[in-house]
Write an enzyme that holds these catalytic residues in place. Structure first.
Site, PDB file in Angstrom:
ATOM      1  N   HIS A  98       0.835  -1.204   0.000  1.00  8.67           N
ATOM      2  CA  HIS A  98       0.000   0.000   0.000  1.00  8.67           C
ATOM      3  C   HIS A  98       0.872   1.257   0.000  1.00  8.67           C
ATOM      4  O   HIS A  98       1.552   1.539   0.982  1.00  8.67           O
ATOM      5  CB  HIS A  98      -0.884  -0.039   1.256  1.00  8.67           C
ATOM      6  CG  HIS A  98      -1.864   1.061   1.366  1.00  8.67           C
ATOM      7  ND1 HIS A  98      -1.823   1.996   2.375  1.00  8.67           N
ATOM      8  CD2 HIS A  98      -2.928   1.392   0.601  1.00  8.67           C
ATOM      9  CE1 HIS A  98      -2.838   2.832   2.245  1.00  8.67           C
ATOM     10  NE2 HIS A  98      -3.528   2.497   1.171  1.00  8.67           N
ATOM     11  N   ARG A  99       0.892   1.967  -1.124  1.00 11.92           N
ATOM     12  CA  ARG A  99       1.750   3.144  -1.337  1.00 11.92           C
ATOM     13  C   ARG A  99       3.226   2.742  -1.230  1.00 11.92           C
ATOM     14  O   ARG A  99       4.080   3.549  -0.851  1.00 11.92           O
ATOM     15  CB  ARG A  99       1.416   4.267  -0.357  1.00 11.92           C
ATOM     16  CG  ARG A  99      -0.085   4.530  -0.238  1.00 11.92           C
ATOM     17  CD  ARG A  99      -0.437   5.629   0.746  1.00 11.92           C
ATOM     18  NE  ARG A  99      -1.873   5.625   1.046  1.00 11.92           N
ATOM     19  CZ  ARG A  99      -2.475   6.440   1.885  1.00 11.92           C
ATOM     20  NH1 ARG A  99      -1.768   7.357   2.527  1.00 11.92           N
ATOM     21  NH2 ARG A  99      -3.772   6.349   2.101  1.00 11.92           N
ATOM     22  N   GLU A 139       1.092  -0.735  -4.850  1.00 10.61           N
ATOM     23  CA  GLU A 139      -0.133   0.053  -4.953  1.00 10.61           C
ATOM     24  C   GLU A 139       0.217   1.518  -5.206  1.00 10.61           C
ATOM     25  O   GLU A 139       1.073   2.101  -4.518  1.00 10.61           O
ATOM     26  CB  GLU A 139      -0.953  -0.054  -3.660  1.00 10.61           C
ATOM     27  CG  GLU A 139      -2.396   0.380  -3.855  1.00 10.61           C
ATOM     28  CD  GLU A 139      -2.780   1.709  -3.245  1.00 10.61           C
ATOM     29  OE1 GLU A 139      -3.873   2.201  -3.539  1.00 10.61           O
ATOM     30  OE2 GLU A 139      -1.978   2.274  -2.470  1.00 10.61           O
ATOM     31  N   ASP A 192      -1.432   5.398  -6.078  1.00  8.12           N
ATOM     32  CA  ASP A 192      -2.520   6.359  -6.281  1.00  8.12           C
ATOM     33  C   ASP A 192      -2.029   7.390  -7.290  1.00  8.12           C
ATOM     34  O   ASP A 192      -0.888   7.856  -7.175  1.00  8.12           O
ATOM     35  CB  ASP A 192      -2.847   7.102  -4.973  1.00  8.12           C
ATOM     36  CG  ASP A 192      -3.244   6.161  -3.854  1.00  8.12           C
ATOM     37  OD1 ASP A 192      -4.199   5.402  -4.031  1.00  8.12           O
ATOM     38  OD2 ASP A 192      -2.591   6.211  -2.789  1.00  8.12           O
ATOM     39  N   HIS A 222      -1.151  10.342  -3.035  1.00  9.20           N
ATOM     40  CA  HIS A 222      -2.458   9.949  -2.509  1.00  9.20           C
ATOM     41  C   HIS A 222      -3.453  11.110  -2.482  1.00  9.20           C
ATOM     42  O   HIS A 222      -4.593  10.981  -2.908  1.00  9.20           O
ATOM     43  CB  HIS A 222      -2.319   9.359  -1.100  1.00  9.20           C
ATOM     44  CG  HIS A 222      -3.651   9.016  -0.498  1.00  9.20           C
ATOM     45  ND1 HIS A 222      -4.392   9.917   0.240  1.00  9.20           N
ATOM     46  CD2 HIS A 222      -4.394   7.892  -0.572  1.00  9.20           C
ATOM     47  CE1 HIS A 222      -5.527   9.355   0.606  1.00  9.20           C
ATOM     48  NE2 HIS A 222      -5.570   8.120   0.132  1.00  9.20           N
ATOM     49  N   GLU A 273      -4.631   3.115  -8.654  1.00 14.32           N
ATOM     50  CA  GLU A 273      -5.930   3.723  -8.335  1.00 14.32           C
ATOM     51  C   GLU A 273      -6.107   5.053  -9.059  1.00 14.32           C
ATOM     52  O   GLU A 273      -5.302   5.972  -8.896  1.00 14.32           O
ATOM     53  CB  GLU A 273      -6.050   3.946  -6.814  1.00 14.32           C
ATOM     54  CG  GLU A 273      -7.391   4.590  -6.468  1.00 14.32           C
ATOM     55  CD  GLU A 273      -7.630   4.794  -4.978  1.00 14.32           C
ATOM     56  OE1 GLU A 273      -6.818   4.317  -4.144  1.00 14.32           O
ATOM     57  OE2 GLU A 273      -8.626   5.453  -4.646  1.00 14.32           O
ATOM     58  N   GLN A 287      -7.895   0.040  -9.890  1.00 11.50           N
ATOM     59  CA  GLN A 287      -8.883   0.156  -8.810  1.00 11.50           C
ATOM     60  C   GLN A 287      -9.391   1.584  -8.758  1.00 11.50           C
ATOM     61  O   GLN A 287      -8.667   2.529  -9.093  1.00 11.50           O
ATOM     62  CB  GLN A 287      -8.208  -0.190  -7.469  1.00 11.50           C
ATOM     63  CG  GLN A 287      -6.897   0.549  -7.313  1.00 11.50           C
ATOM     64  CD  GLN A 287      -6.310   0.612  -5.930  1.00 11.50           C
ATOM     65  OE1 GLN A 287      -6.999   0.442  -4.941  1.00 11.50           O
ATOM     66  NE2 GLN A 287      -5.018   0.909  -5.851  1.00 11.50           N
TER      67      GLN A 287
HETATM   68  O1  G3P Z   1      -6.651   1.662  -2.701  1.00 10.58           O
HETATM   69  C1  G3P Z   1      -6.994   0.976  -1.549  1.00 10.58           C
HETATM   70  C2  G3P Z   1      -6.893   1.949  -0.480  1.00 10.58           C
HETATM   71  O2  G3P Z   1      -5.639   2.533  -0.650  1.00 10.58           O
HETATM   72  C3  G3P Z   1      -7.960   2.986  -0.616  1.00 10.58           C
HETATM   73  O3  G3P Z   1      -7.775   3.973   0.294  1.00 10.58           O
HETATM   74  O4  G3P Z   1      -7.332   6.278   0.748  1.00 10.58           O
HETATM   75  O5  G3P Z   1      -5.516   4.616   1.000  1.00 10.58           O
HETATM   76  O6  G3P Z   1      -6.280   5.254  -1.255  1.00 10.58           O
HETATM   77  P1  G3P Z   1      -6.671   5.079   0.188  1.00 10.58           P
HETATM   78 CA    CA Z   2      -5.236   3.737  -2.756  1.00 11.60          CA
END
Ligand code: G3P
Ligand code: CA
Length: 288
Positions: free
Chosen positions: A18-19, A45, A47, A60, A127, A163
């Site tokens: 995540h990130r 992941e 954004d 993000h 994302e 996503q």
């Molecule tokens: O993309 C999954 C999760 O990361 C969604 O929440 O706010 O961390 O992008 P956020």
């Molecule tokens: Ca995300």
């Protein structure tokens, strides 16, 4: 029927960094992304936001305030302006226990620079953030994926999952290239009655999302990703996870950082997890 943990094939369990490994390095920077593979993560992941001059960058928030030394909205800045920002020092200040001198002065990467660095040696879980703020974002993303040969008809050739919280954005991508696997993100929060409700137009609480709604999602997406707890209260359960999987959907909760929650969600049959600590999830999953 109940599904056990996802071990192989289409439902292979995915460790989603995540990130990056953002628990140990500044989110959405190369050191954070580099750690994903080192810590046995399957997907990076990312954004994405878009600059004033139409470049996709990894960030993000729509504003640069939290993760750089600058202020203002990404859409009001050119790439040249974004490139002057320091995207690492904030992390050293906020997390002294993980601080490293080399994090000072890190740059915000463009999506193209990320593909140039890792190419087909990595998998990307991208994302589309705030797609309504950035018209044309999907087309730019698909052009880059094509240029770096990251899409394909089968699991071997496909290096990307897209996503979004925006169904419109996913449906648009699906029309442009139906071969790209998509994940519908969901966000649950308490409504005025103190009940958990989903805010993207679906009407149910987490444990009773309707079969018709899951069926609708499965028309364009391979899976769903959702926040599994809020304020320390866990509101998913095994029957929800199994119900979604009965519709053939992947279930990828976010953001799972404690061993206890990783084990719980594995027990429930989650087919992957977003985590800030890929290495921790790998060791839990390996023993599972
Ligand atoms: O993309 C999954 C999760 O990361 C969604 O929440 O706010 O961390 O992008 P956020
Ligand atoms: Ca995300």
């Amino acid at each position: 029927t109940g599904y056990a943990s996802a071990k192989e094939g289409h439902d292979k369990f995915l460790i989603i960094g995540h990130r990056g490994v953002s628990g140990l390095a500044p989110e959405h920077t190369f050191p954070s992304y580099d750690l994903v593979k080192k810590q046995k993560g399957d997907y990076i992941e990312i954004d994405i936001q878009m600059t004033k001059d139409g470049k996709l960058v990894a960030m993000h928030d729509t504003s640069v305030d939290r993760t750089t030394n600058g202020t203002g909205e990404v859409r009001d800045k050119t790439l040249e302006e974004i490139k002057q920002l320091d995207a690492g020092s904030w992390f050293n200040k906020k997390y002294p226990e993980y601080a490293k001198p080399e994090y000072n002065g890190l740059k915000v990467p463009t999506l193209e620079e990320i593909f140039q660095r890792y190419g087909r040696d990595a998998h990307y879980y991208i994302e589309t953030k705030s797609p309504d703020v950035y018209p044309g974002m999907e087309e730019k993303l698909l052009n880059l994926l094509k240029k770096y040969k990251l899409t394909g008809q089968n699991e071997e050739s496909s290096h990307v999952i897209i996503q979004s919280f925006s169904k419109d954005s996913l449906v648009k991508v699906h029309k442009l290239d139906p071969s790209i696997p998509l994940v519908q993100l969901l966000w649950y929060e308490k409504n005025a009655n103190g009940q958990y409700a989903e805010d993207t137009g679906l009407t149910s609480t987490p444990s009773d999302l309707k079969d018709s709604e899951l069926e609708e999602i499965s028309q364009y997406a391979e899976g769903i990703g959702m926040n599994y707890s809020d304020d320390g209260q866990v509101f998913l359960d095994k029957s929800f996870v199994q119900k979604a999987r009965n519709h053939g959907l992947w279930v990828h909760p976010y953001t799972v950082n404690s061993e206890q929650d990783m084990k719980m969600l594995l027990d429930w049959g989650a087919t992957g997890m977003f985590t800030n600590f890929s290495g921790k999830l790998y060791s839990i999953y390996k023993q599972y």
